[in-house]
Scaffold this motif. Structure first.
Motif, short mmCIF file in Angstrom:
data_model
loop_
_atom_site.label_atom_id
_atom_site.label_comp_id
_atom_site.label_asym_id
_atom_site.label_seq_id
_atom_site.Cartn_x
_atom_site.Cartn_y
_atom_site.Cartn_z
N ARG A 1 4.06 -37.96 -0.12
CA ARG A 1 4.99 -37.05 0.55
C ARG A 1 4.56 -36.61 1.95
N LYS A 2 3.27 -36.76 2.26
CA LYS A 2 2.77 -36.24 3.53
C LYS A 2 1.82 -37.23 4.19
N ALA A 3 1.59 -37.01 5.47
CA ALA A 3 0.63 -37.81 6.21
C ALA A 3 -0.79 -37.32 5.93
N LEU A 4 -1.78 -38.12 6.33
CA LEU A 4 -3.17 -37.82 6.01
C LEU A 4 -3.63 -36.47 6.54
N ASP A 5 -3.23 -36.10 7.75
CA ASP A 5 -3.69 -34.83 8.31
C ASP A 5 -3.15 -33.65 7.51
N ALA A 6 -1.89 -33.71 7.09
CA ALA A 6 -1.32 -32.64 6.28
C ALA A 6 -1.97 -32.59 4.90
N LEU A 7 -2.27 -33.74 4.33
CA LEU A 7 -2.92 -33.79 3.03
C LEU A 7 -4.32 -33.18 3.09
N ALA A 8 -5.02 -33.41 4.20
CA ALA A 8 -6.35 -32.82 4.35
C ALA A 8 -6.30 -31.29 4.32
N LEU B 1 -9.76 -42.66 2.93
CA LEU B 1 -9.29 -42.29 4.26
C LEU B 1 -9.04 -40.78 4.32
N LEU B 2 -8.49 -40.23 3.26
CA LEU B 2 -8.27 -38.79 3.21
C LEU B 2 -9.60 -38.05 3.32
N ALA B 3 -10.61 -38.53 2.63
CA ALA B 3 -11.93 -37.90 2.73
C ALA B 3 -12.46 -37.96 4.15
N ARG B 4 -12.28 -39.08 4.81
CA ARG B 4 -12.75 -39.20 6.20
C ARG B 4 -12.04 -38.20 7.11
N VAL B 5 -10.73 -38.06 6.94
CA VAL B 5 -9.97 -37.09 7.73
C VAL B 5 -10.46 -35.68 7.43
N TYR B 6 -10.61 -35.39 6.14
CA TYR B 6 -11.04 -34.05 5.74
C TYR B 6 -12.43 -33.72 6.29
N LEU B 7 -13.36 -34.65 6.18
CA LEU B 7 -14.73 -34.38 6.62
C LEU B 7 -14.82 -34.24 8.14
N ALA B 8 -13.93 -34.89 8.86
CA ALA B 8 -13.90 -34.71 10.32
C ALA B 8 -13.42 -33.33 10.70
N GLY C 1 5.92 -43.17 1.67
CA GLY C 1 5.98 -42.02 2.55
C GLY C 1 5.17 -42.15 3.84
N PRO C 2 4.91 -41.00 4.50
CA PRO C 2 4.22 -41.02 5.79
C PRO C 2 2.83 -41.64 5.73
N ALA C 3 2.08 -41.34 4.68
CA ALA C 3 0.71 -41.88 4.59
C ALA C 3 0.73 -43.40 4.47
N GLY C 4 1.76 -43.94 3.85
CA GLY C 4 1.86 -45.38 3.72
C GLY C 4 1.91 -46.09 5.07
N GLN C 5 2.47 -45.42 6.06
CA GLN C 5 2.53 -45.99 7.41
C GLN C 5 1.18 -45.95 8.11
N GLN C 6 0.25 -45.16 7.57
CA GLN C 6 -1.07 -45.03 8.19
C GLN C 6 -2.09 -46.00 7.59
N LEU C 7 -1.65 -46.87 6.70
CA LEU C 7 -2.56 -47.81 6.03
C LEU C 7 -2.64 -49.16 6.72
N ARG D 1 -3.78 -49.36 13.93
CA ARG D 1 -3.44 -47.95 13.89
C ARG D 1 -3.07 -47.43 15.28
N ASP D 2 -2.13 -46.51 15.29
CA ASP D 2 -1.79 -45.89 16.56
C ASP D 2 -2.88 -44.90 16.96
N ALA D 3 -2.80 -44.38 18.18
CA ALA D 3 -3.85 -43.52 18.70
C ALA D 3 -4.02 -42.25 17.86
N ALA D 4 -2.91 -41.70 17.39
CA ALA D 4 -2.98 -40.46 16.62
C ALA D 4 -3.72 -40.67 15.30
N THR D 5 -3.42 -41.77 14.62
CA THR D 5 -4.10 -42.04 13.35
C THR D 5 -5.57 -42.37 13.58
N SER D 6 -5.86 -43.14 14.62
CA SER D 6 -7.25 -43.48 14.93
C SER D 6 -8.07 -42.23 15.22
#
Length: 225
Positions: free
Chosen positions: A50-57, A85-92, A129-135, A139-144
């Motif tokens: 339902r959400k992108a990686l940043d929102a899930l973090a 990937l979610l863990a990487r976003v969260y830990l950053a 959903g949104p996270a599926g587009q980030q796999l 990757r675009d600049a925002a996801t990177s």
């Protein structure tokens, strides 16, 4: 979001993050093994589709922070597929003060060629959903920017068998049916191992569980006979 916590005698804990379209139940066998090995566990459900990686973090931050604050020792992470990937976003964003080690199982650190093929299909977009587009692999600049270089101990377990005959055609060998072994690798990782299983079974495979516990304890995978 459901939280499942298991007390243990050790001061260290493990956060488990499932993959996209999965639930915490998929990690139940791993969770029980970690508890038997003496780790406290937090097996989180999150809205992966339902959400992108940043929102899930941000969604997982409150229960995860509460769990980490309740430990006397380190907090480790064990993650399947997109959960890595979610863990990487969260830990950053929210790195715990006493971060331990991170194990990723079948995580598409370099993206998934399957996502490349399917990303523009309406059914894929609606389901993942949104996270599926980030796999994707490009990757675009925002996801990177969400996935900077790691500076913590990460061990990566890849599979080299597939139960997906159709999607397998989009992947370079060896692969697990969803992610190529090459794209599980991550610059700066502490160790990497490949086992004979498919993507969905990495979370419950006996060798994967043994290797996960070995890395959490020693910072390297065991040499299997």
């Amino acid at each position: 979001m459901n939280e499942r916590r298991q007390a243990a005698s050790t001061s260290d804990g493990v956060v488990l993050l499932h993959g996209i379209s999965r639930t915490a139940r998929s990690f139940r066998r791993m969770e029980l093994a970690l508890g038997d090995a003496g780790f406290a566990t937090l097996n989180l459900d999150y809205d992966s589709r339902r959400k992108a990686l940043d929102a899930l973090a941000e969604d997982i931050h409150r229960p995860l922070d509460r769990f980490a604050q309740g430990l006397d020792g380190s907090v480790h992470f064990v993650c399947h597929s997109m959960g890595g990937l979610l863990a990487r976003v969260y830990l950053a964003r929210h790195r715990p003060a006493r971060l331990g080690r991170v194990v990723m199982l079948g995580t598409p650190n370099g993206g998934s060629e399957v996502a490349d093929r399917l990303k523009n299909l309406a059914a894929y977009r609606a389901y993942f959903g949104p996270a599926g587009q980030q796999l994707v692999t490009r990757r675009d600049a925002a996801t990177s920017a969400l996935l900077p270089a790691i500076d913590y101990e990460a061990g990566i377990i890849a599979g080299n068998r597939s139960v997906y005959p159709i999607t397998s055609m989009a992947l370079p060998r060896p692969h697990d049916g969803r992610v190529s072994v090459a794209n599980t690798r991550l610059e700066g990782m502490a160790d990497h191992t490949v086992i004979s299983t498919s993507h969905p079974w990495l979370v419950r495979n006996a060798e994967a569980i043994t290797q996960t516990i070995a890395f959490l304890r020693d910072g390297r995978f065991a040499k299997m006979r």
